[in-house]
Design an enzyme around this catalytic site. Sequence first.
Site, PDB file in Angstrom:
ATOM      1  N   CYS A  21      37.835 -28.769 -37.187  1.00 31.12           N
ATOM      2  CA  CYS A  21      39.213 -28.427 -37.805  1.00 31.12           C
ATOM      3  C   CYS A  21      39.184 -26.834 -38.316  1.00 31.12           C
ATOM      4  O   CYS A  21      40.132 -26.093 -38.326  1.00 31.12           O
ATOM      5  CB  CYS A  21      39.885 -29.283 -38.853  1.00 31.12           C
ATOM      6  N   CYS A  39      51.656 -33.712 -24.487  1.00 30.13           N
ATOM      7  CA  CYS A  39      50.790 -33.594 -23.641  1.00 30.13           C
ATOM      8  C   CYS A  39      50.754 -32.598 -22.596  1.00 30.13           C
ATOM      9  O   CYS A  39      50.435 -31.359 -22.876  1.00 30.13           O
ATOM     10  CB  CYS A  39      50.323 -34.984 -22.906  1.00 30.13           C
ATOM     11  N   CYS A  65      35.393 -30.948 -42.042  1.00 27.35           N
ATOM     12  CA  CYS A  65      35.121 -31.036 -40.541  1.00 27.35           C
ATOM     13  C   CYS A  65      35.189 -29.214 -40.043  1.00 27.35           C
ATOM     14  O   CYS A  65      35.899 -28.553 -39.926  1.00 27.35           O
ATOM     15  CB  CYS A  65      36.624 -31.453 -40.085  1.00 27.35           C
ATOM     16  N   CYS A  76      39.000 -31.963 -33.005  1.00 29.11           N
ATOM     17  CA  CYS A  76      38.555 -32.645 -34.156  1.00 29.11           C
ATOM     18  C   CYS A  76      38.099 -34.067 -33.734  1.00 29.11           C
ATOM     19  O   CYS A  76      38.571 -35.011 -33.128  1.00 29.11           O
ATOM     20  CB  CYS A  76      39.586 -33.112 -35.137  1.00 29.11           C
ATOM     21  N   HIS A  92      49.913 -38.000 -15.805  1.00 24.26           N
ATOM     22  CA  HIS A  92      49.015 -38.554 -14.795  1.00 24.26           C
ATOM     23  C   HIS A  92      47.989 -39.183 -15.388  1.00 24.26           C
ATOM     24  O   HIS A  92      47.487 -40.254 -14.752  1.00 24.26           O
ATOM     25  CB  HIS A  92      48.708 -37.198 -13.990  1.00 24.26           C
ATOM     26  N   THR A  93      47.429 -38.909 -16.829  1.00 28.26           N
ATOM     27  CA  THR A  93      46.303 -39.552 -17.028  1.00 28.26           C
ATOM     28  C   THR A  93      46.765 -41.057 -17.404  1.00 28.26           C
ATOM     29  O   THR A  93      45.755 -41.935 -17.197  1.00 28.26           O
ATOM     30  CB  THR A  93      45.983 -38.876 -18.214  1.00 28.26           C
ATOM     31  N   ARG A 129      58.069 -34.800 -14.786  1.00 31.35           N
ATOM     32  CA  ARG A 129      58.046 -35.839 -15.888  1.00 31.35           C
ATOM     33  C   ARG A 129      59.180 -36.819 -15.798  1.00 31.35           C
ATOM     34  O   ARG A 129      60.309 -36.482 -15.742  1.00 31.35           O
ATOM     35  CB  ARG A 129      58.048 -35.083 -17.226  1.00 31.35           C
ATOM     36  N   HIS A 145      50.933 -41.652 -23.870  1.00 36.80           N
ATOM     37  CA  HIS A 145      50.480 -40.779 -24.895  1.00 36.80           C
ATOM     38  C   HIS A 145      51.098 -39.501 -25.011  1.00 36.80           C
ATOM     39  O   HIS A 145      50.883 -38.441 -25.680  1.00 36.80           O
ATOM     40  CB  HIS A 145      48.953 -40.378 -24.599  1.00 36.80           C
ATOM     41  N   GLU A 146      52.564 -39.709 -24.438  1.00 38.18           N
ATOM     42  CA  GLU A 146      53.428 -38.431 -24.492  1.00 38.18           C
ATOM     43  C   GLU A 146      54.807 -38.960 -24.878  1.00 38.18           C
ATOM     44  O   GLU A 146      55.664 -39.255 -24.170  1.00 38.18           O
ATOM     45  CB  GLU A 146      53.593 -37.712 -23.089  1.00 38.18           C
ATOM     46  N   ARG A 168      37.305 -40.050 -32.775  1.00 37.87           N
ATOM     47  CA  ARG A 168      37.281 -39.752 -31.532  1.00 37.87           C
ATOM     48  C   ARG A 168      36.411 -41.282 -30.983  1.00 37.87           C
ATOM     49  O   ARG A 168      36.577 -41.644 -29.894  1.00 37.87           O
ATOM     50  CB  ARG A 168      36.553 -38.596 -30.909  1.00 37.87           C
TER      51      ARG A 168
HETATM   52  P1  NAD Z   1      50.473 -34.549 -11.514  1.00 39.78           P
HETATM   53  O1  NAD Z   1      50.215 -35.563 -10.552  1.00 39.78           O
HETATM   54  O2  NAD Z   1      52.070 -34.392 -11.775  1.00 39.78           O
HETATM   55  O3  NAD Z   1      50.531 -33.295 -10.661  1.00 39.78           O
HETATM   56  C1  NAD Z   1      49.331 -33.047 -10.003  1.00 39.78           C
HETATM   57  C2  NAD Z   1      49.734 -32.196  -8.723  1.00 39.78           C
HETATM   58  O4  NAD Z   1      48.327 -31.763  -8.061  1.00 39.78           O
HETATM   59  C3  NAD Z   1      50.553 -32.590  -7.723  1.00 39.78           C
HETATM   60  O5  NAD Z   1      51.383 -31.610  -7.574  1.00 39.78           O
HETATM   61  C4  NAD Z   1      49.904 -32.648  -6.516  1.00 39.78           C
HETATM   62  O6  NAD Z   1      50.514 -32.713  -5.283  1.00 39.78           O
HETATM   63  C5  NAD Z   1      48.814 -31.528  -6.635  1.00 39.78           C
HETATM   64  N1  NAD Z   1      47.464 -31.944  -5.799  1.00 39.78           N
HETATM   65  C6  NAD Z   1      46.872 -33.106  -5.997  1.00 39.78           C
HETATM   66  N2  NAD Z   1      45.892 -32.934  -5.136  1.00 39.78           N
HETATM   67  C7  NAD Z   1      45.643 -31.770  -4.823  1.00 39.78           C
HETATM   68  C8  NAD Z   1      44.624 -30.928  -3.904  1.00 39.78           C
HETATM   69  N3  NAD Z   1      43.723 -31.333  -3.429  1.00 39.78           N
HETATM   70  N4  NAD Z   1      45.191 -29.680  -3.592  1.00 39.78           N
HETATM   71  C9  NAD Z   1      46.316 -29.165  -4.087  1.00 39.78           C
HETATM   72  N5  NAD Z   1      47.122 -29.924  -4.923  1.00 39.78           N
HETATM   73  C10 NAD Z   1      46.858 -31.015  -5.195  1.00 39.78           C
HETATM   74  O7  NAD Z   1      49.574 -34.657 -12.715  1.00 39.78           O
HETATM   75  P2  NAD Z   1      49.901 -33.733 -14.045  1.00 39.78           P
HETATM   76  O8  NAD Z   1      50.650 -34.764 -15.125  1.00 39.78           O
HETATM   77  O9  NAD Z   1      50.573 -32.249 -13.981  1.00 39.78           O
HETATM   78  O10 NAD Z   1      48.325 -33.675 -14.430  1.00 39.78           O
HETATM   79  C11 NAD Z   1      47.615 -33.005 -13.928  1.00 39.78           C
HETATM   80  C12 NAD Z   1      46.046 -33.123 -14.196  1.00 39.78           C
HETATM   81  O11 NAD Z   1      45.625 -32.709 -15.564  1.00 39.78           O
HETATM   82  C13 NAD Z   1      45.673 -34.676 -14.054  1.00 39.78           C
HETATM   83  O12 NAD Z   1      44.433 -34.832 -13.683  1.00 39.78           O
HETATM   84  C14 NAD Z   1      45.855 -34.993 -15.633  1.00 39.78           C
HETATM   85  O13 NAD Z   1      44.843 -36.205 -15.841  1.00 39.78           O
HETATM   86  C15 NAD Z   1      45.268 -33.930 -16.256  1.00 39.78           C
HETATM   87  N6  NAD Z   1      45.683 -33.644 -17.653  1.00 39.78           N
HETATM   88  C16 NAD Z   1      44.796 -33.216 -18.635  1.00 39.78           C
HETATM   89  C17 NAD Z   1      45.027 -32.673 -19.686  1.00 39.78           C
HETATM   90  C18 NAD Z   1      43.828 -32.188 -20.538  1.00 39.78           C
HETATM   91  O14 NAD Z   1      44.142 -32.057 -21.870  1.00 39.78           O
HETATM   92  N7  NAD Z   1      42.617 -31.890 -20.012  1.00 39.78           N
HETATM   93  C19 NAD Z   1      46.367 -32.868 -20.170  1.00 39.78           C
HETATM   94  C20 NAD Z   1      47.344 -33.447 -19.360  1.00 39.78           C
HETATM   95  C21 NAD Z   1      46.870 -33.870 -18.168  1.00 39.78           C
HETATM   96  N1  AHE Z   2      38.536 -41.043 -21.013  1.00 34.84           N
HETATM   97  C1  AHE Z   2      37.850 -39.704 -19.769  1.00 34.84           C
HETATM   98  C2  AHE Z   2      38.373 -38.665 -20.519  1.00 34.84           C
HETATM   99  C3  AHE Z   2      39.718 -38.208 -20.261  1.00 34.84           C
HETATM  100  C4  AHE Z   2      40.040 -37.031 -20.548  1.00 34.84           C
HETATM  101  O1  AHE Z   2      39.484 -36.030 -20.342  1.00 34.84           O
HETATM  102  N2  AHE Z   2      41.280 -36.687 -21.492  1.00 34.84           N
HETATM  103  C5  AHE Z   2      41.651 -35.559 -22.037  1.00 34.84           C
HETATM  104  C6  AHE Z   2      43.155 -35.715 -22.242  1.00 34.84           C
HETATM  105  S1  AHE Z   2      44.169 -35.947 -20.751  1.00 34.84           S
HETATM  106  C7  AHE Z   2      45.627 -36.094 -21.214  1.00 34.84           C
HETATM  107  O2  AHE Z   2      46.422 -36.443 -20.320  1.00 34.84           O
HETATM  108  C8  AHE Z   2      40.951 -34.787 -23.081  1.00 34.84           C
HETATM  109  O3  AHE Z   2      41.556 -34.354 -23.938  1.00 34.84           O
HETATM  110  N3  AHE Z   2      39.696 -35.264 -23.245  1.00 34.84           N
HETATM  111  C9  AHE Z   2      39.353 -34.823 -24.416  1.00 34.84           C
HETATM  112  C10 AHE Z   2      38.800 -36.254 -25.070  1.00 34.84           C
HETATM  113  O4  AHE Z   2      38.023 -36.198 -26.393  1.00 34.84           O
HETATM  114  O5  AHE Z   2      38.911 -37.382 -24.487  1.00 34.84           O
HETATM  115  C11 AHE Z   2      36.549 -39.805 -19.728  1.00 34.84           C
HETATM  116  O6  AHE Z   2      36.083 -39.303 -18.902  1.00 34.84           O
HETATM  117  O7  AHE Z   2      35.939 -40.668 -20.477  1.00 34.84           O
HETATM  118 ZN    ZN Z   3      48.617 -36.526 -20.857  1.00 30.91          ZN
END
Ligand code: NAD
Ligand code: AHE
Ligand code: ZN
Length: 681
Positions: free
Chosen positions: A403, A475, A400, A411, A344-345, A676, A365-366, A415
Amino acid sequence: MELKSTNKAFGGEVRKYTHASTATGTPMTFSVYVPPAASLAKCPTIYYLSGLTCTDDNAVQKGGAFQACAELGCMMVFPDTSPRGDDVADDDAYDLGKGAGFYVDATTEPWAKHYKMYTYVTEELPALIEANLPAAPGLKSICGHSMGGHGALTIAFKSPNAWASTSAFAPICNPVECPWGRKAFAAYGVDGAAHDATELLKANGKAVYPDVLIDQGLDDQFLADQLGIDAFEAAAAAAGQKVSIRKHAGFDHSYFFISSFMADHVKFHVNALNKKAEETALVDVAVADDAMLAEFAKTAGKPITCKAAVAWSANQPLSDETVVVAPPKAGEIRVKVVANALCHTDVYTLEGQDPEGLFPCILGHEAGAIVESVGPGVTSVSPGDHVIPCYTPQCNQPACIFCASPKTNLCPAIRGTQGQGVMPDGTTRFTTVDGKEIFHFMGCSTFAEYTVIAEISAAKINRRMPLNKACLFGCGVSTGLGAVWNTCKVTAGSSVAVFGLGAVGLAVVQAAKMAGASRIIGVDLNKDKFAVASKLGCTDCVCPADHGDTPVQSVIVNMTKWGVDYSFDCTGNVQVMRAALECAHRGWGESCVIGVAAAGKEIATRPFQLVTGRVWKGTAFGGWKSRSSVPRLVERCLAGELPVDHYVTHQFEANGDVAKATNEAIEALHGGNCLRAVVNY
Ligand code: NAD
Ligand code: AHE
Ligand code: ZN
C-alpha cells in the site's frame, strides 16, 4: 497568463508562466510541474513556497520533486518569493524586500503598494491555477523551505479547510522571536503573531491537522538564531498537534538537504490529498435515506435472511437460495447489494476453470452496494454509505509495503483467506437456512442481496452515482482503463493492439484513445464487436479468422512494420497472450496480460522475443489502489470526463430471484453481443 518556457521531466512538463497580478499590482512569475496523469484527469496540487533570496527557479532546478509528482500524479506550483520590478520597493539587505516577501500583506509604505504575498499565494494564484491548469478544484496542500516553511505553516494553520496538509523544510517557526521575522514584520507593518506558526498553535490551542511533517538539518547554520523549531515543537505538544519533526545530522540549510527528503513530502501530501478527495467526494451528495437507515438499525448485529444465487458446483446453473448472512465481525462491513454486473471471471470460475474455485460459493465481484452495518473498529464507512466492493483491497497500514508503494496495488492483507473463500478470521458469513456453510468469492460475493466484506475492500463513493452504473467500476472497466494508464502508462502517439473486445478490451481502447494513442488495432473473433470498438477509438479491427493460416501477430506486424508499442490480452487465452507479445514492437514493445487463464494453462514464447526488447507484464484491477482510486474514477464519470453507459448492453431485474436474473445475464454474455449485463436487485 503567458507561458514563458516548457521543459520535459518524467513524462510531464515544467512550465514557467508570468501574469499581471492584481494582488501585487506587478507582473508575477511562477513555475508549475504538470505530471503525465494530468492529460487524463485533474490533479491535486502542492504549493511550494521558497525561502529568502530565492525565485521559483531554485526549487524547480534543485528541489528534486518531479519524479515523485509524476509517479503520484500531482501538480506542484512554485510561486516567486516577492513582487519584482523597477518600481517595486526594495532593501539592500537580502532579508527584506525583493526575495523576502515573507508571505504577508504589508500595510506600511513603501511596501504596502506591492508586497501582498499572503493574498497572492492564498487567493489569486490558486484561482489562476484552477482556472487555467488541470488542477482538481480545492484539492491543494502547501509546503516550503525556511521563509517558505514559515509561509506554508502559517497559511495552513490560518485556513486548514483550504489546505489538505502542510509540511516544511527548515522552517522559520517562531518569526516573532527571530531577527528575520522581527525585522520583516516591523517593516511590513504586520501583526507578527498572526503570521507566526508557533503563536498560531498557541492561539488555536488544538490540533488542526492529523500530522505536520518537518525536516530539519542539524548542521543548519540558521538553526540556533533564526528557525525556532524547539518553540514550535513545544507549542505543538501543548496544543495536542501531532508534528513529525525529523532532525538530520550532516545536513544544512541547502537544496541538497531539501532534495534529499522532497519525495517524502510529496508522498505525505498526496496521501492527505487522496484522503480529502474521498471525503469531499461525499459531502455534496444527498443525505442517506432515513427510512433505509431505520431499516438497517433493526438488522444491525443480527443475522439477515435473504436471497442469493448459489453455485453448488461447477458447470451448473446458479441456484435460487435463501441464505443467512451473519453480522460483520471486527474490521468487516455488511452491505445491501443494489446492482451487480457480470464479469467473465465469474463465468470462468463457475465453469470450473479457476484453480481457487470452491463450491458451494456465492460468486460476483462487480457491484454497487449500500452499507447496512459495520463491525467493531470500522471507521472509514458507516451505515447508508454507498460503496463498491473491491477484490483488490487497500489496507493503507504503515507497515504494508504494497500500500505504501506507488508501484503496485496488490495489498496482500487478506489475500490468503480471500483465496480460501473465507473472511480474514478464516470463517464464512454465509450459511443455508439449515446451517450448511457457503464459501465467499474474491472477497466480494455480490450474487447475494446482502454480503459481508472487509472494511479495506470497500471503496466509498459519491451517492450521486447510480449504483447500477457505479458497479462497472468494481472490475472490468476500471481494469481496462488502469492497464493503459497505470500499468503501461501508454503515451500520446503510441500504437496499441487490443486482443478481445469485451468490456475489459473496450475499456483498454477507450483509455488508449484518451491517452492520445495514434493507432489502436482491435482484435476479436467476433466481428459484432467492431462497431462499438471503432466508435471508442479503434483505427483498425482485425478478425484472425479472416487471415487464413497467417498468425494474427504477423498480420499486425505487417500492418505496422515493427509491431505495436503496447499490446493487451483481454481474452484469457494463452495463445492469444503469445500473439499479443509477439506483435509488440521490436526493441521496446510492452505486452500486458489482463485475461485470466484457466487452471493449468501456461504462457510460452521464444526467449528471443524478450531478448529482442519486448516486455511481458500483467495487471490486476488495472493497478488501481482500490479505496483511493475508485472514488476518483466515479467522480470523473460524474464530471462527464469518463462515459461508461456504453458498457451496459443488458439489464435484468431480480425481483427477489437473483439466481434467475444472473443466469439470464450469463446467457447474455455467452450470446456474444453482451459487454456488461447488470442485474438490479
Ligand atoms: P468478455 O468475455 O466479455 O470478452 C472477451 C472477448 O474476447 C470477447 O469479445 C471474445 O469474442 C474475445 N475472444 C475470445 N477468444 C478470442 C481469441 N482467441 N481471439 C480474439 N478474441 C477472442 O470478457 P471480459 O469481461 O471483457 O474479460 C476479459 C478477460 O479479462 C477475462 O479473461 C477476464 O477473466 C479477465 N479479467 C481480468 C481482470 C484483471 O484484473 N486482470 C479483471 C477483469 C477481467
Ligand atoms: N484465482 C485465479 C486468479 C484469478 C485472477 O487472476 N484474478 C484477477 C482478477 S480477475 C477479475 O475479474 C486478479 O486480480 N488476480 C490477482 C489476485 O490476487 O488474485 C488463480 O489463478 O488462482
Ligand atoms: Zn472481474
